[in-house]
Design an enzyme around this catalytic site. Sequence first.
Site, short mmCIF file in Angstrom:
data_model
loop_
_atom_site.label_atom_id
_atom_site.label_comp_id
_atom_site.label_asym_id
_atom_site.label_seq_id
_atom_site.Cartn_x
_atom_site.Cartn_y
_atom_site.Cartn_z
N GLU A 54 10.16 -9.64 -4.83
CA GLU A 54 10.65 -8.46 -4.12
C GLU A 54 12.13 -8.58 -3.80
O GLU A 54 12.89 -7.61 -3.92
CB GLU A 54 9.84 -8.26 -2.85
CG GLU A 54 8.40 -7.80 -3.11
CD GLU A 54 7.53 -7.83 -1.88
OE1 GLU A 54 6.41 -7.28 -1.95
OE2 GLU A 54 7.94 -8.41 -0.86
N SER A 94 0.81 -1.22 0.00
CA SER A 94 0.00 0.00 0.00
C SER A 94 0.84 1.27 0.00
O SER A 94 0.43 2.29 -0.57
CB SER A 94 -0.93 -0.01 1.22
OG SER A 94 -0.19 -0.10 2.43
N GLY A 103 6.60 -10.06 2.61
CA GLY A 103 5.90 -11.21 2.06
C GLY A 103 4.45 -11.30 2.48
O GLY A 103 3.78 -12.28 2.16
N GLY A 104 3.95 -10.27 3.20
CA GLY A 104 2.55 -10.29 3.58
C GLY A 104 1.62 -10.32 2.38
O GLY A 104 0.50 -10.82 2.46
#
Length: 287
Positions: A127, A48, A119-120
Amino acid sequence: MAMSTSESAIPLEQQARLVEESKRSAAYQAVKDHLVASYTRIGIGSGSTVVYVVEAIAALGPGVTSNMKFYPTGAQSEELIEAAGLTLQFINKLPAGQLLDVAFDGADEVDDDLNLIKGGGACLWQEKIVATSAKRFVCVADFRKLSPRLGTNWKKGIPIEVLPMAAPRVLDELKQMGSHNPRIRPGLPGKAGAIVTDNGLWIIDAPFMPLHLLKDSSESGIQAGNGDNGVWAVDALADRLIKIPGVAEIGLFYGKNGLQVESGGQKPVAAYFGMADGTVEVKSDIG
């Protein structure tokens, strides 16, 4: 970092607005400090907060961004790049021997030594590839991600990307290592089975006790963090996890940063945190 009593009294709608404003402030400051006009290859992560990183980059205008190519870590960042009118490129097209000038990404938790849990969103492998392909990796987050030790605030566990056929064996080994209730991450609500990554693999979330830093051993005078009684140091746990057969990648970003190695640094050179009061706190290994 948990909200204080006074912050918890703020209406939820206002809290949410403060968090979004803090993310935007951190993103704009990070871009201002680390995006040089002469750069041509930029990594864009997931999450986000990265929404505001792309917003900040696009706000610079085509006079700055027209000669830049942007390398996403996944579908979300790919869509953000295209929606902002920026030039999309992919990490597998990065010329041999070349590095990204800088990569921006978020985190689920950041400790005092700038180690990360990521890694959520289940994009940890991509990444890590993008972050370690950059000369410098910059983390952008909000105050809730700031923590003295990994595992203090982020209770969901360390994300681990695994081969589906190996998942039961990996779960067994994680329990033997002291992980508390590791589990395969389920798919979307209403969808049976495990979440499937962009690589066709599964994610296991493995909670551990808060992870020690090197200074914890030096301050106590006791060598700790080798797994005894389930107590691990960040580097030792990361090394152990990646060696489990069936594990493809782990959501611990640790070790060296881009100032300490020419390539392959997993840790950010700086982490920007948007605070609840609208200020930006910077933790950095620069200088």
